[in-house]
Design a protein around this motif. Structure first.
Motif, PDB file in Angstrom:
ATOM      1  N   GLU A   1      -9.621  62.819  -3.800  1.00  0.00           N
ATOM      2  CA  GLU A   1      -9.275  63.287  -5.067  1.00  0.00           C
ATOM      3  C   GLU A   1      -9.584  62.192  -6.243  1.00  0.00           C
ATOM      4  O   GLU A   1      -8.985  61.930  -7.197  1.00  0.00           O
ATOM      5  CB  GLU A   1      -7.751  63.541  -5.329  1.00  0.00           C
ATOM      6  CG  GLU A   1      -7.322  64.653  -4.239  1.00  0.00           C
ATOM      7  CD  GLU A   1      -7.913  66.019  -4.687  1.00  0.00           C
ATOM      8  OE1 GLU A   1      -8.374  66.047  -5.710  1.00  0.00           O
ATOM      9  OE2 GLU A   1      -7.769  66.874  -3.719  1.00  0.00           O
TER      10      GLU A   1
ATOM     11  N   ASP B   1     -11.807  61.818  -8.525  1.00  0.00           N
ATOM     12  CA  ASP B   1     -11.981  62.289  -9.759  1.00  0.00           C
ATOM     13  C   ASP B   1     -10.727  62.449 -10.466  1.00  0.00           C
ATOM     14  O   ASP B   1     -10.683  62.267 -11.607  1.00  0.00           O
ATOM     15  CB  ASP B   1     -12.923  63.658  -9.992  1.00  0.00           C
ATOM     16  CG  ASP B   1     -14.130  63.548  -9.685  1.00  0.00           C
ATOM     17  OD1 ASP B   1     -14.555  62.299  -9.654  1.00  0.00           O
ATOM     18  OD2 ASP B   1     -14.805  64.410  -9.217  1.00  0.00           O
ATOM     19  N   HIS B   2      -9.814  63.271  -9.856  1.00  0.00           N
ATOM     20  CA  HIS B   2      -8.390  63.361 -10.205  1.00  0.00           C
ATOM     21  C   HIS B   2      -7.818  61.951 -10.902  1.00  0.00           C
ATOM     22  O   HIS B   2      -7.182  61.751 -12.059  1.00  0.00           O
ATOM     23  CB  HIS B   2      -7.396  64.006  -9.254  1.00  0.00           C
ATOM     24  CG  HIS B   2      -5.864  63.915 -10.014  1.00  0.00           C
ATOM     25  ND1 HIS B   2      -5.360  64.970 -10.737  1.00  0.00           N
ATOM     26  CD2 HIS B   2      -4.948  63.261  -9.435  1.00  0.00           C
ATOM     27  CE1 HIS B   2      -4.056  64.763 -10.947  1.00  0.00           C
ATOM     28  NE2 HIS B   2      -3.807  63.603 -10.128  1.00  0.00           N
ATOM     29  N   TYR B   3      -7.650  60.931  -9.788  1.00  0.00           N
ATOM     30  CA  TYR B   3      -7.199  59.523 -10.426  1.00  0.00           C
ATOM     31  C   TYR B   3      -7.995  58.678 -11.635  1.00  0.00           C
ATOM     32  O   TYR B   3      -7.350  58.108 -12.212  1.00  0.00           O
ATOM     33  CB  TYR B   3      -7.008  58.858  -9.072  1.00  0.00           C
ATOM     34  CG  TYR B   3      -5.828  59.423  -8.050  1.00  0.00           C
ATOM     35  CD1 TYR B   3      -4.522  59.698  -8.638  1.00  0.00           C
ATOM     36  CD2 TYR B   3      -6.312  60.169  -6.859  1.00  0.00           C
ATOM     37  CE1 TYR B   3      -3.692  60.052  -7.679  1.00  0.00           C
ATOM     38  CE2 TYR B   3      -5.124  60.685  -6.193  1.00  0.00           C
ATOM     39  CZ  TYR B   3      -4.143  60.881  -6.448  1.00  0.00           C
ATOM     40  OH  TYR B   3      -3.043  61.425  -5.684  1.00  0.00           O
TER      41      TYR B   3
ATOM     42  N   TYR C   1     -10.226  60.391 -13.683  1.00  0.00           N
ATOM     43  CA  TYR C   1     -10.777  61.051 -14.860  1.00  0.00           C
ATOM     44  C   TYR C   1      -9.743  62.201 -15.370  1.00  0.00           C
ATOM     45  O   TYR C   1      -9.897  62.742 -16.195  1.00  0.00           O
ATOM     46  CB  TYR C   1     -11.969  61.782 -14.803  1.00  0.00           C
ATOM     47  CG  TYR C   1     -13.155  60.913 -14.276  1.00  0.00           C
ATOM     48  CD1 TYR C   1     -13.659  59.683 -14.949  1.00  0.00           C
ATOM     49  CD2 TYR C   1     -13.674  61.183 -13.108  1.00  0.00           C
ATOM     50  CE1 TYR C   1     -14.543  58.889 -14.345  1.00  0.00           C
ATOM     51  CE2 TYR C   1     -14.942  60.355 -12.314  1.00  0.00           C
ATOM     52  CZ  TYR C   1     -15.189  59.274 -13.252  1.00  0.00           C
ATOM     53  OH  TYR C   1     -16.160  58.311 -12.756  1.00  0.00           O
ATOM     54  N   GLY C   2      -8.608  62.311 -14.562  1.00  0.00           N
ATOM     55  CA  GLY C   2      -7.744  63.275 -14.826  1.00  0.00           C
ATOM     56  C   GLY C   2      -7.728  64.888 -14.571  1.00  0.00           C
ATOM     57  O   GLY C   2      -7.217  65.718 -15.090  1.00  0.00           O
ATOM     58  N   THR C   3      -9.027  64.780 -13.862  1.00  0.00           N
ATOM     59  CA  THR C   3      -9.551  66.490 -13.393  1.00  0.00           C
ATOM     60  C   THR C   3      -8.293  67.062 -12.669  1.00  0.00           C
ATOM     61  O   THR C   3      -7.564  66.059 -11.841  1.00  0.00           O
ATOM     62  CB  THR C   3     -10.629  66.409 -12.849  1.00  0.00           C
ATOM     63  OG1 THR C   3     -10.768  65.505 -11.576  1.00  0.00           O
ATOM     64  CG2 THR C   3     -11.934  65.986 -13.771  1.00  0.00           C
ATOM     65  N   PRO C   4      -8.124  68.317 -12.439  1.00  0.00           N
ATOM     66  CA  PRO C   4      -7.081  68.991 -11.604  1.00  0.00           C
ATOM     67  C   PRO C   4      -7.637  68.435 -10.256  1.00  0.00           C
ATOM     68  O   PRO C   4      -8.613  68.367  -9.874  1.00  0.00           O
ATOM     69  CB  PRO C   4      -7.185  70.432 -11.651  1.00  0.00           C
ATOM     70  CG  PRO C   4      -7.996  70.678 -13.162  1.00  0.00           C
ATOM     71  CD  PRO C   4      -8.855  69.227 -13.421  1.00  0.00           C
ATOM     72  N   LYS C   5      -6.489  68.384  -9.390  1.00  0.00           N
ATOM     73  CA  LYS C   5      -6.736  68.323  -8.095  1.00  0.00           C
ATOM     74  C   LYS C   5      -7.410  69.281  -7.379  1.00  0.00           C
ATOM     75  O   LYS C   5      -7.233  70.385  -7.474  1.00  0.00           O
ATOM     76  CB  LYS C   5      -5.572  67.729  -7.077  1.00  0.00           C
ATOM     77  CG  LYS C   5      -5.006  66.472  -7.559  1.00  0.00           C
ATOM     78  CD  LYS C   5      -3.445  66.229  -6.444  1.00  0.00           C
ATOM     79  CE  LYS C   5      -3.178  64.743  -6.755  1.00  0.00           C
ATOM     80  NZ  LYS C   5      -2.194  64.363  -5.651  1.00  0.00           N
ATOM     81  N   ARG C   6      -8.394  69.145  -6.411  1.00  0.00           N
ATOM     82  CA  ARG C   6      -9.133  70.227  -5.752  1.00  0.00           C
ATOM     83  C   ARG C   6      -8.102  70.731  -4.537  1.00  0.00           C
ATOM     84  O   ARG C   6      -8.305  71.890  -4.436  1.00  0.00           O
ATOM     85  CB  ARG C   6     -10.397  69.619  -5.025  1.00  0.00           C
ATOM     86  CG  ARG C   6     -11.217  69.034  -6.182  1.00  0.00           C
ATOM     87  CD  ARG C   6     -12.752  68.520  -5.538  1.00  0.00           C
ATOM     88  NE  ARG C   6     -12.333  67.813  -4.226  1.00  0.00           N
ATOM     89  CZ  ARG C   6     -13.402  67.337  -3.479  1.00  0.00           C
ATOM     90  NH1 ARG C   6     -14.669  67.590  -3.815  1.00  0.00           N
ATOM     91  NH2 ARG C   6     -12.908  66.632  -2.262  1.00  0.00           N
TER      92      ARG C   6
END
Length: 81
Positions: free
Chosen positions: A64, A66-68, A70-75
């Motif tokens: 995860e 990208d979540h941590y 860039y703040g994107t939603p978790k996959r």
């Protein structure tokens, strides 16, 4: 213009580790700070171990990132993990 040069102090004189292209009899300003110790790694694995660091991170950091970052939603939802 400034240049960083590593020197060795022999007790009386600073000796640069590389030749310098400086104008003779000109005044220069020198800032003194200790240089890091030379790397004593014996092989590539030791060198990598010296350079690698560790950080505290969540257990799903790699999946995860990208979540941590860039703040994107978790996959994947944590309940499905």
């Amino acid at each position: 213009m400034s240049t960083v040069v590593t020197v060795i102090f022999d007790g009386q004189v600073f000796r640069p580790e590389v030749p310098l292209d400086l104008e003779p009899n000109r005044r220069y300003r020198v800032t003194i700070e200790p240089a890091p110790a030379p790397n004593t790694a014996t092989d590539a694995w030791d060198l990598l171990a010296d350079l690698a660091g560790t950080i505290e991170a969540p257990p799903d950091w790699s999946s995860e990132h990208d979540h941590y970052l860039y703040g994107t939603p978790k996959r994947h939802l944590e309940s499905q993990s």
